[in-house]
Design an enzyme around this catalytic site. Sequence first.
Site, PDB file in Angstrom:
ATOM      1  N   ALA A 199       4.586   0.973   0.012  1.00 12.29           N
ATOM      2  CA  ALA A 199       5.984   0.701  -0.296  1.00 12.29           C
ATOM      3  C   ALA A 199       6.116  -0.296  -1.440  1.00 12.29           C
ATOM      4  CB  ALA A 199       6.672   0.141   0.948  1.00 12.29           C
ATOM      5  N   ASP A 200       7.286  -0.243  -2.119  1.00 14.22           N
ATOM      6  CA  ASP A 200       7.645  -1.290  -3.076  1.00 14.22           C
ATOM      7  C   ASP A 200       8.623  -2.218  -2.375  1.00 14.22           C
ATOM      8  OD1 ASP A 200       6.122  -0.252  -5.115  1.00 14.22           O
ATOM      9  OD2 ASP A 200       7.769   0.935  -5.961  1.00 14.22           O
ATOM     10  N   ALA A 208       0.827  -1.197   0.000  1.00 15.22           N
ATOM     11  CA  ALA A 208       0.000   0.000   0.000  1.00 15.22           C
ATOM     12  C   ALA A 208       0.870   1.260   0.000  1.00 15.22           C
ATOM     13  CB  ALA A 208      -0.912  -0.018   1.215  1.00 15.22           C
ATOM     14  N   ASP A 238      -1.723  -1.504  12.254  1.00 18.48           N
ATOM     15  CA  ASP A 238      -2.149  -1.946  10.915  1.00 18.48           C
ATOM     16  C   ASP A 238      -2.330  -3.460  10.901  1.00 18.48           C
ATOM     17  OD1 ASP A 238      -2.849  -1.806   8.254  1.00 18.48           O
ATOM     18  OD2 ASP A 238      -0.812  -1.542   7.512  1.00 18.48           O
TER      19      ASP A 238
HETATM   20  N1  LIG Z   1      10.605  -9.356   5.547  1.00 20.49           N
HETATM   21  C1  LIG Z   1       9.733  -9.861   4.689  1.00 20.49           C
HETATM   22  N2  LIG Z   1       9.844 -11.137   4.254  1.00 20.49           N
HETATM   23  C2  LIG Z   1       8.961 -11.645   3.354  1.00 20.49           C
HETATM   24  N3  LIG Z   1       7.933 -10.958   2.830  1.00 20.49           N
HETATM   25  C3  LIG Z   1       7.762  -9.677   3.208  1.00 20.49           C
HETATM   26  C4  LIG Z   1       8.648  -9.052   4.157  1.00 20.49           C
HETATM   27  N4  LIG Z   1       8.237  -7.776   4.345  1.00 20.49           N
HETATM   28  C5  LIG Z   1       7.160  -7.619   3.558  1.00 20.49           C
HETATM   29  N5  LIG Z   1       6.855  -8.743   2.874  1.00 20.49           N
HETATM   30  C6  LIG Z   1       5.736  -8.939   1.910  1.00 20.49           C
HETATM   31  O1  LIG Z   1       5.425  -7.724   1.281  1.00 20.49           O
HETATM   32  C7  LIG Z   1       4.097  -7.300   1.598  1.00 20.49           C
HETATM   33  C8  LIG Z   1       4.056  -5.788   1.799  1.00 20.49           C
HETATM   34  O2  LIG Z   1       4.975  -5.427   2.839  1.00 20.49           O
HETATM   35  P1  LIG Z   1       4.530  -4.461   4.020  1.00 20.49           P
HETATM   36  O3  LIG Z   1       5.699  -4.260   4.920  1.00 20.49           O
HETATM   37  O4  LIG Z   1       3.294  -4.985   4.654  1.00 20.49           O
HETATM   38  O5  LIG Z   1       4.272  -3.120   3.209  1.00 20.49           O
HETATM   39  P2  LIG Z   1       3.006  -2.113   3.193  1.00 20.49           P
HETATM   40  O6  LIG Z   1       3.304  -1.155   4.304  1.00 20.49           O
HETATM   41  O7  LIG Z   1       3.057  -1.461   1.862  1.00 20.49           O
HETATM   42  O8  LIG Z   1       1.765  -2.930   3.443  1.00 20.49           O
HETATM   43  C9  LIG Z   1       3.717  -8.090   2.839  1.00 20.49           C
HETATM   44  O9  LIG Z   1       2.326  -8.300   2.944  1.00 20.49           O
HETATM   45  C10 LIG Z   1       4.484  -9.394   2.635  1.00 20.49           C
HETATM   46  O10 LIG Z   1       3.769 -10.243   1.761  1.00 20.49           O
HETATM   47 MG   LIG Z   2       1.357  -4.443   4.913  1.00 19.76          MG
END
Ligand SMILES: Nc1ncnc2c1ncn2[C@@H]1O[C@H](COP(=O)(O)OP(=O)(O)O)[C@@H](O)[C@H]1O
Ligand SMILES: [Mg+2]
Length: 206
Positions: A10-11, A8, A117
């Site tokens: 971040a990439d 939402a 969140d």
């Molecule tokens: N350390 C990690 N290891 C594996 N998958 C990850 C990790 N961090 C994020 N992800 C994947 O990326 C998705 C988006 O990351 P997230 O940190 O939740 O970002 P946002 O704030 O945009 O929701 C997560 O729902 C997960 O599927």
């Molecule tokens: Mg997330």
Amino acid sequence: MKLFKKGAEADLYKTTWQNSKAILKIRKTKNYRDPSLDSRIRKHRTIKESQMISFVKSFGLPTPLIYFVNLKTTSILMQDIPGKPVHDLPELKIIELSKEIGKLVGLLHKNGVMHGDLTTSNFIFFQNTVFVIDFGLSQNTIKPEDHAVDLRLIKEILNSAHAKIMLSSWKNFLCGYKSVVGNAYYAKITKLVSDIESRGRYAKVV
Ligand SMILES: Nc1ncnc2c1ncn2[C@@H]1O[C@H](COP(=O)(O)OP(=O)(O)O)[C@@H](O)[C@H]1O
Ligand SMILES: [Mg+2]
């Protein structure tokens, strides 16, 4: 570097760090925000997220290791947890893991942390362990009202994203939560959740 997911805010890229698989989370500019406000928000959330992911480890919450933080690019390099988001698991598994998720949220609250969140995409199931991620909106708070907001959000997510299994997964979540925070705090928080719902700003869920 390979784009892995578009979140939402971040990439996320797959990369490596000292021979370990790593994830690079880069917070993106939101063009609808004033540029200087946008930059402050991205910096603040990057700092908050990296600090909190490390802090909650100290009381045993499974989270990715933080390898590197770059405030210029508002990015975090962290351990790759190569499992599946709970959101994508079969329904029976989500029902089962809801109890563990309730325990993890109870542990956060007991240690004065609001996640901010709580969605089923922010829990990753890997090697029989549920990892918690995405702490950009978290806060250090012991206010019961803040903890109730966390519960209200996950309840709403269960109701909207997992409607068919909402009742059983919510019941399991509460059971896990209660087992960690104790009966008195549990009663207080669930009462506050009902209060939030009856205020009408939020529709009551079940
Ligand atoms: N350390 C990690 N290891 C594996 N998958 C990850 C990790 N961090 C994020 N992800 C994947 O990326 C998705 C988006 O990351 P997230 O940190 O939740 O970002 P946002 O704030 O945009 O929701 C997560 O729902 C997960 O599927
Ligand atoms: Mg997330």
